[in-house]
Motif scaffolding. Sequence first.
Motif, PDB file in Angstrom:
ATOM      1  N   SER A   1       4.837  44.903  78.957  1.00  0.00           N
ATOM      2  CA  SER A   1       6.281  46.289  78.679  1.00  0.00           C
ATOM      3  C   SER A   1       5.369  47.093  78.729  1.00  0.00           C
ATOM      4  O   SER A   1       6.531  48.301  78.866  1.00  0.00           O
ATOM      5  CB  SER A   1       7.267  45.912  77.105  1.00  0.00           C
TER       6      SER A   1
ATOM      7  N   THR B   1       7.469  40.752  75.082  1.00  0.00           N
ATOM      8  CA  THR B   1       7.601  42.213  76.294  1.00  0.00           C
ATOM      9  C   THR B   1       7.877  42.144  77.105  1.00  0.00           C
ATOM     10  O   THR B   1       7.898  42.952  78.238  1.00  0.00           O
ATOM     11  CB  THR B   1       6.073  42.546  75.549  1.00  0.00           C
TER      12      THR B   1
ATOM     13  N   LEU C   1       9.591  44.209  79.577  1.00  0.00           N
ATOM     14  CA  LEU C   1       9.322  44.577  80.704  1.00  0.00           C
ATOM     15  C   LEU C   1      10.445  44.831  81.970  1.00  0.00           C
ATOM     16  O   LEU C   1      10.413  45.545  82.693  1.00  0.00           O
ATOM     17  CB  LEU C   1       8.000  43.769  81.576  1.00  0.00           C
TER      18      LEU C   1
END
Length: 438
Positions: free
Chosen positions: A91, A158, A162
């Motif tokens: 991310s 993550t 993102l």
Amino acid sequence: MTDTTSNAPADRARTTELNLVGRFLRDTEIDTRMLGMIGALLLIWVGLHILSGGLFLTPRNLWNLSVQSASVAIMATGMVLVIVTRNIDLSVGSVQGFIGMVMGVTQAEFLPRVIGMPLGDPWIWVIALAVGLAIGLVIGALQGFLIAYLAIPAFIVTLGGLLVWRGAAWWVTSGRTVAPLDPTFQLMGGGPAGSIGATWSWIIAAVACIAVVLMLMNGRRQRKRFKFPLRPVWAEVFLGVVTCGAIIGAVWIANSYPWPIGIVRKYAEANGIALPEGGLFIAHGIAIPVLMAVAIGVIMTFVTTRTRFGRYVFAIGGNPEAAELAGINTRWVTMKIFMIMGLLTAVSAAISSARQNASTNVMGTLDELLVIAAAVIGGTSLAGGSGTVAGAMLGALLMQSLQSGMVLLGLDTPLQNIVVGMVLVVAVWLDTLYRKRV
């Protein structure tokens, strides 16, 4: 019968050479992987210089390369901790874009309109940066909590981040680009004003060289104190000379890049300076974002090698179950790692937006790939337990060198992405081979 006596002298010569190399590496304690990376970087530089017709290894391009590498290098220092503990953070690019957008809105719209602080106010850049750091810390804590305490895999958390933070970056301004930014804030992006000049660059080089000598002397003193094996004196001198030579060389390159003629003319007019016939040479010196990256690299190296927290990180990466049985609060350490990652991403966002003098929705796109690649190429193992901050920063420089070189060669963006992806795969493959050998 085969006559083997004729090969004996050649074999003995090769053996002697290998012994000499082995003794040199043993006495200097140079990391062979780091040495290989430096060699690969130099080969890439020479190759790109030849292919670009002599444009790559110029003070201008190398100075710009250092500034462009700063943002990725800063995030790569945090990614080392994440990967060492067998996690991943997909991310960082989206978080960078979101934080950059919030900092842009804070200084360009919110503070001037709501609080009445105009751009150029001495506090506006401080507030904007503080807001960005706070948001980075909160995002890191949130993702770290989900990973450490709710046991959701880091890949999933993550990956969701993102998408979430990229969408949030667009939502802040409905896709608008925010510009211009505060003049003082822009100094973090480099440029003629965002550099420290030749004199201060040489002062910093002198201080750095003195620090290197003192560190070598202190390290030798500590080894004597605890009766550890000592490096030969020639090895200590060699390491000091090479390190100081690299520092002086880097500063010389930075001071060889002058301000553009137009900016020099404006500067001379503003200060009543008569331009000489051959023009006025004003060196950029070291860029502020490069100083920020180096400072963060030194701090993160200290954290990973000289603190209890750093030892816990590598213990968790080596064997999570054993670390927990040893009394390490693995969940809290993991959460702190992602909080540090959030803070570093905020610093990177400040540098990136300051360099562009704008906050855009595309900021940080695919940076997660570059950051992970930099850490892995720098020797951080995806299997966990090993990695260095210096290696990750060198990996960031290598990745940015490839991108910069491909731009000079006129390669299209899709082809650049193909090359970066291939380099990442090869790096992981080499890491696998290295671990099998060890």
